[in-house]
Motif scaffolding. Structure first.
Motif, PDB file in Angstrom:
ATOM      1  N   LEU A   1     -95.370 -57.661  83.469  1.00  0.00           N
ATOM      2  CA  LEU A   1     -94.616 -56.488  83.069  1.00  0.00           C
ATOM      3  C   LEU A   1     -95.498 -55.534  82.271  1.00  0.00           C
ATOM      4  O   LEU A   1     -96.185 -55.948  81.331  1.00  0.00           O
ATOM      5  CB  LEU A   1     -93.410 -56.891  82.220  1.00  0.00           C
ATOM      6  CG  LEU A   1     -92.464 -57.946  82.809  1.00  0.00           C
ATOM      7  CD1 LEU A   1     -91.260 -58.129  81.883  1.00  0.00           C
ATOM      8  CD2 LEU A   1     -92.020 -57.581  84.209  1.00  0.00           C
ATOM      9  N   TYR A   2     -95.481 -54.270  82.654  1.00  0.00           N
ATOM     10  CA  TYR A   2     -96.169 -53.224  81.914  1.00  0.00           C
ATOM     11  C   TYR A   2     -95.132 -52.227  81.402  1.00  0.00           C
ATOM     12  O   TYR A   2     -95.290 -51.016  81.504  1.00  0.00           O
ATOM     13  CB  TYR A   2     -97.207 -52.538  82.801  1.00  0.00           C
ATOM     14  CG  TYR A   2     -98.359 -53.457  83.170  1.00  0.00           C
ATOM     15  CD1 TYR A   2     -99.435 -53.628  82.305  1.00  0.00           C
ATOM     16  CD2 TYR A   2     -98.351 -54.167  84.366  1.00  0.00           C
ATOM     17  CE1 TYR A   2    -100.481 -54.486  82.633  1.00  0.00           C
ATOM     18  CE2 TYR A   2     -99.388 -55.027  84.703  1.00  0.00           C
ATOM     19  CZ  TYR A   2    -100.452 -55.178  83.824  1.00  0.00           C
ATOM     20  OH  TYR A   2    -101.480 -56.031  84.150  1.00  0.00           O
ATOM     21  N   GLY A   3     -94.049 -52.793  80.876  1.00  0.00           N
ATOM     22  CA  GLY A   3     -92.989 -51.958  80.330  1.00  0.00           C
ATOM     23  C   GLY A   3     -93.236 -51.614  78.879  1.00  0.00           C
ATOM     24  O   GLY A   3     -94.246 -51.982  78.272  1.00  0.00           O
ATOM     25  N   ASN A   4     -92.280 -50.898  78.302  1.00  0.00           N
ATOM     26  CA  ASN A   4     -92.366 -50.466  76.917  1.00  0.00           C
ATOM     27  C   ASN A   4     -91.549 -51.392  76.013  1.00  0.00           C
ATOM     28  O   ASN A   4     -90.662 -52.104  76.486  1.00  0.00           O
ATOM     29  CB  ASN A   4     -91.876 -49.024  76.805  1.00  0.00           C
ATOM     30  CG  ASN A   4     -92.737 -48.079  77.623  1.00  0.00           C
ATOM     31  OD1 ASN A   4     -93.843 -47.734  77.229  1.00  0.00           O
ATOM     32  ND2 ASN A   4     -92.248 -47.670  78.798  1.00  0.00           N
ATOM     33  N   GLY A   5     -91.832 -51.359  74.710  1.00  0.00           N
ATOM     34  CA  GLY A   5     -91.181 -52.270  73.782  1.00  0.00           C
ATOM     35  C   GLY A   5     -89.776 -51.870  73.392  1.00  0.00           C
ATOM     36  O   GLY A   5     -89.135 -52.549  72.590  1.00  0.00           O
ATOM     37  N   ASP A   6     -89.276 -50.798  73.950  1.00  0.00           N
ATOM     38  CA  ASP A   6     -87.922 -50.309  73.708  1.00  0.00           C
ATOM     39  C   ASP A   6     -87.421 -49.761  75.046  1.00  0.00           C
ATOM     40  O   ASP A   6     -87.732 -50.323  76.088  1.00  0.00           O
ATOM     41  CB  ASP A   6     -87.941 -49.244  72.597  1.00  0.00           C
ATOM     42  CG  ASP A   6     -86.599 -49.070  71.915  1.00  0.00           C
ATOM     43  OD1 ASP A   6     -85.624 -48.740  72.605  1.00  0.00           O
ATOM     44  OD2 ASP A   6     -86.520 -49.245  70.680  1.00  0.00           O
ATOM     45  N   ASP A   7     -86.667 -48.666  75.060  1.00  0.00           N
ATOM     46  CA  ASP A   7     -86.249 -48.044  76.317  1.00  0.00           C
ATOM     47  C   ASP A   7     -87.460 -47.467  77.053  1.00  0.00           C
ATOM     48  O   ASP A   7     -88.404 -46.982  76.428  1.00  0.00           O
ATOM     49  CB  ASP A   7     -85.263 -46.903  76.063  1.00  0.00           C
ATOM     50  CG  ASP A   7     -83.954 -47.381  75.452  1.00  0.00           C
ATOM     51  OD1 ASP A   7     -83.598 -48.553  75.652  1.00  0.00           O
ATOM     52  OD2 ASP A   7     -83.298 -46.580  74.766  1.00  0.00           O
ATOM     53  N   GLY A   8     -87.384 -47.469  78.374  1.00  0.00           N
ATOM     54  CA  GLY A   8     -88.418 -46.794  79.144  1.00  0.00           C
ATOM     55  C   GLY A   8     -88.351 -45.293  78.950  1.00  0.00           C
ATOM     56  O   GLY A   8     -89.337 -44.652  78.589  1.00  0.00           O
ATOM     57  N   ILE A   9     -87.149 -44.706  79.165  1.00  0.00           N
ATOM     58  CA  ILE A   9     -86.913 -43.291  78.919  1.00  0.00           C
ATOM     59  C   ILE A   9     -85.536 -43.138  78.308  1.00  0.00           C
ATOM     60  O   ILE A   9     -84.565 -43.734  78.771  1.00  0.00           O
ATOM     61  CB  ILE A   9     -87.050 -42.450  80.213  1.00  0.00           C
ATOM     62  CG1 ILE A   9     -86.685 -40.986  79.932  1.00  0.00           C
ATOM     63  CG2 ILE A   9     -86.229 -43.025  81.358  1.00  0.00           C
ATOM     64  CD1 ILE A   9     -86.963 -40.042  81.097  1.00  0.00           C
ATOM     65  N   GLU A  10     -85.453 -42.346  77.249  1.00  0.00           N
ATOM     66  CA  GLU A  10     -84.187 -42.054  76.573  1.00  0.00           C
ATOM     67  C   GLU A  10     -84.034 -40.547  76.506  1.00  0.00           C
ATOM     68  O   GLU A  10     -84.946 -39.849  76.045  1.00  0.00           O
ATOM     69  CB  GLU A  10     -84.181 -42.669  75.178  1.00  0.00           C
ATOM     70  CG  GLU A  10     -82.862 -42.547  74.437  1.00  0.00           C
ATOM     71  CD  GLU A  10     -82.836 -43.375  73.159  1.00  0.00           C
ATOM     72  OE1 GLU A  10     -82.142 -42.970  72.210  1.00  0.00           O
ATOM     73  OE2 GLU A  10     -83.521 -44.429  73.112  1.00  0.00           O
ATOM     74  N   ALA A  11     -82.890 -40.031  76.973  1.00  0.00           N
ATOM     75  CA  ALA A  11     -82.721 -38.579  77.083  1.00  0.00           C
ATOM     76  C   ALA A  11     -81.352 -38.156  76.569  1.00  0.00           C
ATOM     77  O   ALA A  11     -80.332 -38.756  76.931  1.00  0.00           O
ATOM     78  CB  ALA A  11     -82.894 -38.129  78.534  1.00  0.00           C
TER      79      ALA A  11
END
Length: 334
Positions: free
Chosen positions: A134-144
């Motif tokens: 996994l090369y995801g982020n430590g929180d949300d991927g994108i928050e808008a």
């Protein structure tokens, strides 16, 4: 970076390695092209605050110690060919609502296309998730957050610790009432292997004062595939919500709910839960099979409607739930 003829070469961006960029309290439009931010420690790599529009094109922000990028604007926010992977915080935080306590001060839209906020490398074995990296982020991927429309096209947000994408243009006021004026549209996008371990979020979460439209969306192998909450119509077509640890899809609306060509199979609890207080529900050419392996509660497909319920060419088989389909409605046809 450009050459002597003025041609943009996207394969040769300017690089901020270990350094961040801040553009704060600006009053005009901000456009950033062909820049990458790598391995910034302990802070947001790219931080932009302006009353004008924000345009990010061919921007990469990977492996940073804080958020990959933050954009505050009173105008439109547009991301094209943006990458934000493997950051300690959120991949991208976008806000053109800018609520100072009395509601949104901005009225622009958010448009994101051809961008990645976390991804999964299957190491050449797509059928064996044990080999996934996994090369995801430590929180949300994108928050808008936006009072206007939020549109995602050809977006990948996978492998993140929380939501792959959290989209909000409901914007609750102090009386817990939606104040947004836009809608949410997501197409040709993938949200997989998000929040699989912490069990508190999912692939896609969207809430709006308007309508929600999903087309060719894949939300698989998350804790929860997708959660949709709208005060107008919800339309989902040619989309897949399978192999999630709990629910495939939850959709709540005061308008109509229309599913066409939807698959919500092999989810741990149930395939889909659809609820509308006043509108009709229509489900066609869809399957809700093989659900309930973790907890076979209620039914694979649960529908609650204050209007008509129509099922046309729907499969709900081989589930471990109490029933294949459960309908609560004042009117029902099939």
């Amino acid at each position: 970076m450009g050459d002597s003829a003025g041609t943009i070469n996207h394969s040769d961006p300017s690089t901020f390695s270990g350094d961040s960029l801040q553009i704060l309290n600006w009053s005009g439009a901000v456009t950033i092209n062909d820049i990458e931010f790598l391995n910034t420690t302990g802070s947001t790599a790219l931080d932009v605050t302006t009353s004008g529009d924000i345009n990010l094109n061919h921007v990469t922000s990977n492996g940073n110690g804080g958020y990959g990028m933050v954009a505050y604007s009173n105008g439109d926010i547009t991301l094209h060919n943006v990458t934000a992977n493997d950051n300690a915080g959120k991949g991208a935080y976008l806000d053109n609502c800018i609520d100072a306590g009395a509601g949104c001060t901005g009225s622009g839209s958010i448009n994101v296309n051809s961008s990645t906020f976390g991804y999964v490398d299957d190491n050449g074995t797509p059928d064996d998730s044990q080999d996934d990296v996994l090369y995801g982020n430590g929180d949300d991927g994108i928050e808008a957050y936006s009072a206007g429309d939020i549109t995602l096209t050809n977006v990948t947000a996978s492998g993140n610790a929380w939501d792959g994408a959290y989209l909000d243009n409901c914007i609750l006021n102090t009386d817990e009432e939606c104040t947004g004026i836009g809608s949410i549209n997501v197409s040709s996008s993938t949200f997989s292997l998000n929040s699989f371990d912490n069990g508190l979020a999912g692939g896609l979460e969207a809430q709006t004062n308007g309508g929600i439209t999903l087309s060719s969306v894949t939300a698989t192998s998350n804790f929860l595939g997708a959660s949709l909450d709208a005060l107008s119509n919800i339309d989902v077509s040619q989309s897949y919500f399978s192999g999630n640890l709990s629910w495939g899809l939850i959709a709540s609306s005061t308008g109509t709910i229309t599913f066409s060509g939807v698959a919500a199979n092999n989810n741990g609890v149930l395939g889909a839960l659809l609820g509308t207080d006043e509108g009709d529900v229509s489900v066609s050419n869809s399957s809700f099979d093989g659900n309930g392996s973790l907890m076979g509660m209620m039914a694979a497909l649960v529908i609650s409607s204050g209007g008509d319920v129509t099922l046309d060419t729907v499969s709900s088989s081989n589930n471990l739930n109490m029933a294949g389909t459960m309908i609560f409605s004042s009117n029902c046809s099939n």
